[in-house]
Design an enzyme around this catalytic site. Structure first.
Site, PDB file in Angstrom:
ATOM      1  N   HIS B 265      25.021  34.413 -24.682  1.00 12.17           N
ATOM      2  CA  HIS B 265      23.820  33.724 -24.170  1.00 12.17           C
ATOM      3  C   HIS B 265      23.598  34.529 -23.810  1.00 12.17           C
ATOM      4  O   HIS B 265      23.221  35.766 -22.392  1.00 12.17           O
ATOM      5  CB  HIS B 265      24.579  32.874 -23.269  1.00 12.17           C
ATOM      6  CG  HIS B 265      24.976  32.147 -23.844  1.00 12.17           C
ATOM      7  ND1 HIS B 265      26.377  30.933 -22.668  1.00 12.17           N
ATOM      8  CD2 HIS B 265      24.871  31.069 -24.854  1.00 12.17           C
ATOM      9  CE1 HIS B 265      26.636  29.759 -22.730  1.00 12.17           C
ATOM     10  NE2 HIS B 265      25.756  29.699 -24.165  1.00 12.17           N
ATOM     11  N   VAL B 422      27.055  37.771 -19.642  1.00  6.42           N
ATOM     12  CA  VAL B 422      27.865  37.799 -19.346  1.00  6.42           C
ATOM     13  C   VAL B 422      29.409  37.022 -20.263  1.00  6.42           C
ATOM     14  O   VAL B 422      30.058  36.987 -19.827  1.00  6.42           O
ATOM     15  CB  VAL B 422      28.244  37.789 -17.798  1.00  6.42           C
ATOM     16  CG1 VAL B 422      28.086  38.762 -16.904  1.00  6.42           C
ATOM     17  CG2 VAL B 422      28.066  36.311 -16.980  1.00  6.42           C
ATOM     18  N   HIS B 423      28.393  36.701 -21.319  1.00  5.74           N
ATOM     19  CA  HIS B 423      28.680  34.911 -21.994  1.00  5.74           C
ATOM     20  C   HIS B 423      28.982  35.361 -22.819  1.00  5.74           C
ATOM     21  O   HIS B 423      28.276  35.662 -23.731  1.00  5.74           O
ATOM     22  CB  HIS B 423      28.244  34.038 -21.445  1.00  5.74           C
ATOM     23  CG  HIS B 423      27.978  33.295 -20.432  1.00  5.74           C
ATOM     24  ND1 HIS B 423      27.278  31.813 -20.128  1.00  5.74           N
ATOM     25  CD2 HIS B 423      29.070  33.837 -19.417  1.00  5.74           C
ATOM     26  CE1 HIS B 423      27.523  31.434 -18.716  1.00  5.74           C
ATOM     27  NE2 HIS B 423      28.755  32.321 -18.501  1.00  5.74           N
ATOM     28  N   ALA B 424      30.307  35.605 -24.006  1.00  2.17           N
ATOM     29  CA  ALA B 424      30.264  35.865 -25.495  1.00  2.17           C
ATOM     30  C   ALA B 424      31.306  35.046 -25.728  1.00  2.17           C
ATOM     31  O   ALA B 424      32.088  34.922 -24.967  1.00  2.17           O
ATOM     32  CB  ALA B 424      31.159  37.564 -25.349  1.00  2.17           C
TER      33      ALA B 424
END
Lengths: 506, 487
Positions: B265, B422-424
């Site tokens: 994201h 911070v979203h993978a």
């Protein structure tokens, strides 16, 4: 019926000795061949006359002194190469090196290298294979230094097929070896991983041994992971051989020959690369042949050249062997003990199983001051004037340290790209201001750095983005700055107060 | 029967690994959890950012995602993984997303109804709920802007019951109010018999034929020395996170559909200056999100500390640096997009053991980020902001509606974007479609009998919401399916 005897290392008696015997026979045959080649056209009367006319004083003692000084430098290099994993004083490291050389003079098949590795392992407390890896690395550095010196000499001396051939063979051997070392330095994980995956096919026992061996071997070259360290080690090696070349140079006038440093360098390099060929202990025959051939190639008569080779060999052989015997006596090691030391560095198959697959010594923490160049860059990237004057130095040092550690932790090849980029920036700065970065005044450096960090060229901006982001976060999150920004209450204590209150309520 | 160290090895103790360990230990299995990071006491949390980053984050905090538009990425590396340093925002996987996963990837038995009990359990275990405290000013201002724009907002539930608003989530919650795995699920797993070994990085999976027989790991001791250790187990669950799981698999020679489909994201942050003291740095981050434009983009509040504000302002530092003198009037918000680009994860060939990550930002992502910036800037101006500073190099501050509206139709300069995430996830997608997925619908890697993944890497693609809830629900479902199956 066999009688039970004292426990011996498995296979030591038969397998190892058979191998040594073969090496001894091959080495002796080779030595005899080279001696025959050296002496085949020699007029013995002229040879003994040349020896008799030699004027040893003051050349011989000076030559020995130069050679001995080279060994202290070898000790220093050995200490450096192990410095990530162990502390070894220079005298102790020199003793290990000398013992290895002395062992090569009395044991066949270059067993001295294994003696040296075994002693190094014992003295430094590192695994045997790591010590062996360090020893091999020293040899490869030696080879590279010799090739460099020979190249310099060949450029100044009349062209000769001997030099071309030596350079060609040396470059192939040491080029390949350096490639392997480079791979181990740059991609240690990839090598261990490949070894692990391959060895899995042969069961857990073999796998663990292979992984341990590869890990230890790779650790042996870990000192070279920074460009500075690698270049430093190479420079030290060149220094070592320049000192050993001093011996060759200082003995030339003893035979009435002109003390030409390039002639001495050529003799040094061809001889030392030549004695890689199998020979008897002490390199008898091979040493004489290659040393003599070099001088003959450069126009010296065969009798004088062989006399010179004989004396150089004695200067090389006697002092270090005596020195080695003295060290061995001090350590209480006998000739058979030396052979046992060599066995210590044999492949891991004889060692006992340990619980961990491999143990890795701690990397010695080097508490260095932050890099002054990076500190200047950081000072240009952060509004250091916003920090209270009394704390500016402390804040800048902390910011620089943080940036340094973050850059070092970048994955894969990125730290090297970053170092390359910084080197490029240093170069451009030097061109722009005609002085090094450290001497550019801060008020002129800041706009220069900002032009890169916040400029219009995306790759340059992205390069500086990593630097500036980390520097800014370290600056504004520094306790001094937070205290300054928030007023009297430090951020940490505010958080702590609330945290403790919540814990108390809970 | 060969000697084993445990029946099940779980690699990683984040949202996926902790739940896996708990469920398997409760099912009576002998479980060892291997965690690369260290275990920290509550008193270690809440330290200043640089110290917290070195202690709790992977690679000390700086993990660049490479690409034409590089993205700054952070993830946790400690017992509890990223749940120790995230905001604790909680979402269930939207029905639409689950439907897409079913149709595009053949993900079986993962409908909204089938996952509901797992979400219920996780929400109870973590104490998920909305805040019972007055909103901080940065949240109030955001709400005012949303209302003036005529949109709707929702206060996002958080896994942080009893939050004391210390604004230290990213440094590890010093009050223990946030339900990171180390405070919530892992203690239960330990009570059920799971053994957690911290400071152990798994370097390689040992495989033989179709079976994984164990791992080679490096244990780092406090004195800096380390040892290579072998752990053997009947079953191995890799839960090392969206980047380390594919990296480990590839290092171990397992490459089929592994590490080629990373999704993230991407977030674009803005700093908004109001004409009043917001003191955003002294309170918890803004708690509201605008989902009006979901799934393509969402708007919300970001962590706000002087350092983070400076990083956002740094894209145009020469123009913006004086704003730091008014930092009490600044608040930090974001535009987040679902991320339609694709990335890759590879173990680094050079250097010590590490992982390289890349991502190709799609044109669609740029268009969505541009439109999102227009909307967020308009919202903040409506809320009373005097200037909105986007993290885009060369872009002046937005001070009028018309300046904001420009980006509704015009794409932002791609190379100027200062993006973070911070979203993978989705680096090893799971599903029945073997041509797309690395693992089956329950995380078992294709081609292996006893090797499973159970973390963010298994999500089929971008969920468009904070992923922790989805990871935990799917991890629990997979672990329970494994525990109940005959072996």
């Amino acid at each position: 019926m066999r009688r039970a005897g004292p426990a011996r290392p498995k296979g030591f008696g038969q397998r190892v000795n058979k191998r040594r015997l073969v090496a001894l026979i091959v080495g002796t045959l080779s030595s005899v061949l080279f001696l025959a080649l050296a002496f085949r056209n020699i007029d013995y009367a002229k040879w003994s006359a040349a020896l008799g006319e030699m004027s040893p004083w003051p050349w011989a003692p000076l030559a020995v002194l130069s050679y001995v000084a080279g060994h202290f430098l070898r000790g220093f290099r050995c200490r450096k190469l192990l410095s990530n994993d162990a502390y070894l004083s220079v005298p102790r490291a020199t003793s290990v090196v000398v013992l290895g050389y002395a062992a090569n003079n009395v044991l066949p098949a270059r067993l001295g290298e294994l003696v040296r590795a075994g002693m190094l392992s014992k003295e430094a407390g590192v695994p045997a294979l790591q010590a062996l890896s360090v020893t091999l690395l020293e040899r490869i550095l030696d080879g590279l230094a010799l090739l460099l010196l020979l190249l310099l000499a060949a450029l100044r001396l009349p062209r000769a097929p001997l030099f071309d051939a030596t350079l060609g063979v040396g470059a192939s051997v040491f080029g390949l070896a350096s490639g392997a070392v480079l791979l181990a330095v740059l991609a240690p994980r990839a090598i261990t991983s490949l070894a692990s995956r391959t060895a899995q096919l042969f069961g857990a026992r073999v796998h663990d041994r292979v992984v341990r061996a590869v890990t230890e071997l790779v650790m042996g070259v870990s000192y070279l992971r920074t460009t500075g360290a690698a270049l430093g080690a190479l420079a030290l090696s060149v220094g070592i051989w320049v000192l050993e070349g001093g011996m060759f140079l200082l003995l030339l006038p003893a035979f009435g020959l002109a003390p030409d440093p390039f002639v001495a360098a050529a003799a040094l390099c061809v001889t030392n690369l030549g004695i890689l060929a199998p020979s008897t202990p002490g390199f008898i025959g091979t040493f004489h042949f290659f040393c003599m051939t070099t001088l003959v190639t450069l126009g010296v008569s065969e009798a004088v050249a062989l006399s010179y080779a004989t004396v150089v060999h004695l200067s090389f052989f006697v002092p270090v062997t005596l020195w080695g015997v003295a060290i061995a006596t001090t350590y209480g090691i006998s000739l058979t003990g030396l052979a046992a030391q060599a066995a210590r560095a044999e492949p891991w198959s004889d060692r006992e199983e340990r619980a961990p697959v491999a143990s890795i010594k701690p990397t010695r923490a080097t508490r260095r001051p932050p890099s002054s160049e990076l500190a200047l860059l950081c000072a240009a990237l952060i509004p250091i004037d916003d920090a209270p004057e009394a704390s500016r130095e402390e804040v800048l040092a902390d910011v620089t340290r943080f940036v340094e550690s973050e850059l070092a932790d970048l994955p894969g090849h990125l730290p090297w790209l970053m170092a390359l980029g910084l080197a490029g920036f240093r170069g451009l700065t030097a061109l722009r201001f005609l002085r090094p970065l450290q001497r550019v005044p801060a008020d002129r450096l800041r706009p220069w750095v900002e032009a890169f960090a916040y400029g219009k060229v995306p790759p340059v901006r992205q390069f500086f983005r990593a630097l500036r982001s980390v520097a800014l976060i370290a600056f504004y999150e520094h306790e001094v700055l937070r205290r300054e920004l928030r007023g009297a209450t430090p951020a940490r204590s505010l958080v702590r107060d609330r945290g403790e209150r919540a814990l108390a309520e809970a | 029967m060969p000697k084993r160290d445990a029946e099940v090895l779980v690699i990683g103790s984040g949202a996926g690994g902790s739940v896996t360990a708990l469920e398997l230990a409760r099912a009576g299995l002998d479980v060892i959890v291997l965690e690369e990071g260290r275990e920290h006491a509550l008193t270690d949390y809440g330290a200043p950012a640089p110290r917290a980053m070195r202690a709790l984050y992977r690679r000390g905090g700086m993990t660049p995602i490479l690409g034409r538009t590089p993205i700054g990425y952070v993830e946790g590396c400690c017992v509890g993984g990223s749940t120790e340093i995230n905001s604790g925002f909680w979402h269930r996987a939207p029905r639409e997303v689950l439907l897409r996963w079913k149709t595009q990837y053949g993900l079986a038995d993962a409908s909204e109804e089938e996952l509901a009990p797992h979400f219920d359990w996780a929400e109870e275990a973590l104490g998920v709920g909305t805040s019972d405290r007055p909103w901080p000013r940065s949240t109030e201002l955001f709400a005012r802007g949303v209302e003036r724009m005529g949109w709707s907002y929702q206060e996002v539930p958080r896994a942080a019951p009893g939050c004391q608003s210390t604004n230290a989530c990213a440094q590890g919650c010093p009050t223990g109010a946030k339900s990171g795995m180390s405070r919530s699920v892992l203690p239960q797993a330990r009570a059920a018999g799971a053994r957690v070994i911290a400071g152990v990085r798994v370097l390689q999976l040992l495989t033989r034929g179709k079976r994984c027989t164990g791992v080679i790991a490096r244990r780092t001791n406090p004195d800096g020395s380390s040892e290579l250790l072998r752990f053997e187990a009947e079953h191995v669950f890799v839960c090392a996170g969206p980047t380390e799981t594919p990296s480990l698999l590839r290092r171990s020679g397992i490459r089929r559909r592994v590490g080629n489909t990373l999704r993230v994201h991407p977030y674009l942050k803005v700093a908004a200056r109001f004409d009043e003291n917001v003191d955003a740095h002294a309170h918890v981050l803004p708690l509201l999100q605008v989902k009006e434009f979901w799934p393509e983009l969402s708007l919300g509040g970001a962590f706000c500390t002087p350092g983070q504000l400076a990083m956002t302002l740094a894209e145009n530092w020469r123009e913006n640096r004086d704003e730091m003198r008014h930092h009490r009037q600044l608040a930090h918000y974001y535009v987040g997009v679902r991320g339609s680009g694709r990335g890759w994860v590879r173990p680094a060939f050079f250097g010590a053991d590490s992982t390289l990550i890349g991502y190709r930002l799609s044109e669609q992502d740029v268009i969505h980020l541009s439109a999102g910036l227009a909307r967020l800037a308009a919202l903040l101006l409506a809320a009373g902001a005097k200037a909105v500073h986007p993290s885009v190099a060369g872009l002046p501050s937005i001070e009028t509606d018309s300046a904001a509206a420009r980006w509704l139709t015009e794409p932002l300069p791609k190379t100027g974007l200062g993006l973070v995430t911070v979203h993978a996830f989705s680096s090893c997608p799971m599903g029945e479609d073997e041509s797309e997925c690395a693992a089956d619908s329950f995380g078992r890697l294709y081609g292996y009998e006893n090797l499973r993944i159970n973390d963010a890497s298994m999500l089929c693609d971008s969920p468009g919401v904070n992923p922790q809830g989805t990871i935990m629900a799917l991890a629990r479902r997979n672990a329970q399916a494994f525990a109940s199956a005959p072996r």
